[in-house]
Design an enzyme around this catalytic site. Structure first.
Site, mmCIF file in Angstrom:
data_model
loop_
_atom_site.group_PDB
_atom_site.id
_atom_site.type_symbol
_atom_site.label_atom_id
_atom_site.label_comp_id
_atom_site.label_asym_id
_atom_site.label_seq_id
_atom_site.Cartn_x
_atom_site.Cartn_y
_atom_site.Cartn_z
ATOM 1 N N ILE A 1 9.952 17.926 32.491
ATOM 2 C CA ILE A 1 9.105 16.789 32.866
ATOM 3 C C ILE A 1 7.618 17.101 32.695
ATOM 4 O O ILE A 1 6.775 16.239 32.905
ATOM 5 C CB ILE A 1 9.370 16.356 34.324
ATOM 6 C CG1 ILE A 1 9.152 17.517 35.297
ATOM 7 C CG2 ILE A 1 10.772 15.780 34.465
ATOM 8 C CD1 ILE A 1 9.282 17.122 36.763
ATOM 9 N N GLY A 2 7.300 18.332 32.308
ATOM 10 C CA GLY A 2 5.898 18.681 32.105
ATOM 11 C C GLY A 2 5.766 20.073 31.535
ATOM 12 O O GLY A 2 6.702 20.877 31.583
ATOM 13 N N ASP B 1 -9.510 24.507 40.036
ATOM 14 C CA ASP B 1 -9.127 23.710 38.866
ATOM 15 C C ASP B 1 -8.746 22.296 39.275
ATOM 16 O O ASP B 1 -7.753 21.745 38.792
ATOM 17 C CB ASP B 1 -7.967 24.382 38.121
ATOM 18 C CG ASP B 1 -7.845 23.894 36.672
ATOM 19 O OD1 ASP B 1 -8.834 23.339 36.144
ATOM 20 O OD2 ASP B 1 -6.767 24.084 36.073
ATOM 21 N N GLY C 1 2.528 23.203 30.320
ATOM 22 C CA GLY C 1 1.151 23.626 30.172
ATOM 23 C C GLY C 1 1.107 24.917 29.394
ATOM 24 O O GLY C 1 2.118 25.363 28.828
ATOM 25 N N GLY C 2 -0.058 25.546 29.354
ATOM 26 C CA GLY C 2 -0.192 26.759 28.581
ATOM 27 C C GLY C 2 0.589 27.928 29.150
ATOM 28 O O GLY C 2 0.978 28.843 28.422
ATOM 29 N N LYS D 1 9.219 25.254 38.238
ATOM 30 C CA LYS D 1 8.158 25.695 37.338
ATOM 31 C C LYS D 1 8.542 27.065 36.790
ATOM 32 O O LYS D 1 8.735 28.017 37.553
ATOM 33 C CB LYS D 1 6.831 25.770 38.093
ATOM 34 C CG LYS D 1 5.623 26.096 37.220
ATOM 35 C CD LYS D 1 4.336 25.981 38.029
ATOM 36 C CE LYS D 1 3.111 26.223 37.168
ATOM 37 N NZ LYS D 1 1.848 26.037 37.958
ATOM 38 N N ALA E 1 3.294 27.535 31.687
ATOM 39 C CA ALA E 1 4.624 27.284 32.242
ATOM 40 C C ALA E 1 5.143 25.913 31.817
ATOM 41 O O ALA E 1 4.391 25.061 31.344
ATOM 42 C CB ALA E 1 4.579 27.375 33.768
ATOM 43 N N GLU E 2 6.444 25.755 32.003
ATOM 44 C CA GLU E 2 7.111 24.468 31.835
ATOM 45 C C GLU E 2 7.644 24.046 33.200
ATOM 46 O O GLU E 2 7.981 24.887 34.034
ATOM 47 C CB GLU E 2 8.270 24.589 30.847
ATOM 48 C CG GLU E 2 7.864 25.057 29.462
ATOM 49 C CD GLU E 2 9.066 25.373 28.596
ATOM 50 O OE1 GLU E 2 9.393 24.586 27.698
ATOM 51 O OE2 GLU E 2 9.694 26.428 28.858
ATOM 52 N N VAL E 3 7.714 22.732 33.396
ATOM 53 C CA VAL E 3 8.213 22.206 34.668
ATOM 54 C C VAL E 3 9.445 21.355 34.387
ATOM 55 O O VAL E 3 9.432 20.493 33.495
ATOM 56 C CB VAL E 3 7.142 21.379 35.397
ATOM 57 C CG1 VAL E 3 7.683 20.868 36.734
ATOM 58 C CG2 VAL E 3 5.877 22.213 35.626
#
Length: 280
Positions: free
Chosen positions: A11-12, A127, A14-15, A33, A17-19
């Site tokens: 569902i998501g 962040d 990033g640089g 995550k 990790a994956e979720v």
């Protein structure tokens, strides 16, 4: 992927990790995550990922997703099993156009509450940005806010800050963070920029910030887009995004109280009200 959970659906990402959405053996849906496979040989990356889990375990606030378990995948990648947050992030809200100022106020109140809890426990997020702020369907309720991703968070008692590439995201990052300095007011700067972007739909100051010059973002004032917004909101946002940290509000609690002093948000997400274009 992670023992005890099935039905993994990405569902998501990033640089780092994956979720995934997954279902536990108890039938509860969770977010998992998982560190990207290519980073698992980087000891510093693994330490950062595990550190995020420890930080989140130290926080207990309804507006910060809870870590339910620190785990490993079947191929030994670090993973965090977390409360599943449903809704859209503020980045998606911005993509649909400027949100009414009352929506920005609701977001600001919710994020400020979460930051106040973190700051009181010695944690600086570093962040805060639209993609790290999730909203449930009721975008006008501070209780619908969730503050995500403490992956570059800093514990105030730490003596060493993480490398420069991990200090936040332009144009939301406070100027002092480029010098590897972060305080709780750095998070307030990032929240101010996020609220401005949400309420005005634009960030004309971002090229200046990316060039590394110590100037605040020159986003149009909220009243240029929403004439019914109170002048006090623009004054507060100017203070939050001041280049000099000493000119910003002293705490997240002060920001929350200032926002609550404004007119209370109505119940409808679209909020009505007249709106003018903010221009290109």
């Amino acid at each position: 992927m992670v023992p005890g959970y099935t039905g993994f659906e990405r569902i998501g990402e990033g640089g780092w990790a994956e979720v995934f959405r997954a279902t536990g053996d108890d039938g509860r849906e969770v977010a998992v995550k998982v560190m990207r496979a290519g980073l698992c040989r980087d000891a510093s990356a693994v330490r950062r990922f595990e550190r995020e889990g420890r930080i989140l375990l130290s926080l207990a606030h309804p507006l910060i997703p809870r870590v339910l378990a620190v785990a490993r995948t079947r191929d030994a990648r670090p993973a965090l099993v977390m409360e599943l947050v449903r809704g859209a992030d503020a980045r998606a809200m911005i993509a649909r156009g400027a949100s009414h100022w009352r929506v920005a106020v609701a977001v600001g109140v919710g994020v400020a509450r979460a930051l106040d809890h973190a700051h009181e426990r010695g944690v600086i997020h570093r962040d805060v940005k639209p993609s790290n702020v999730m909203m449930a369907d009721d975008a006008t309720s501070p209780e619908a806010v969730r503050v995500l991703d403490f992956g570059v968070a800093l514990c105030m008692q730490e003596t060493r800050i993480t490398r420069a590439s991990s200090v936040g995201t332009d144009p939301y990052t406070a100027p002092e963070q480029r010098n590897r300095v972060a305080t709780p007011t750095s998070d307030l700067y990032s929240l101010g920029v996020t609220m401005l972007h949400l309420a005005t739909g634009s960030l004309p100051g971002s090229p200046v910030l990316r060039a590394g010059r110590a100037q605040p973002p020159e986003s149009p004032p909220v009243r240029a887009v929403w004439p019914d917004a109170p002048e006090a909101l623009d004054r507060l946002l100017r203070a939050m995004t001041a280049t000099d940290p000493r000119q910003r509000p002293a705490s997240a609690r002060e920001v929350e109280e200032s926002l609550l002093a404004l007119e209370a948000p109505p119940s409808s997400p679209d909020c009505g009200g007249a709106r003018r274009s903010a221009g290109p």
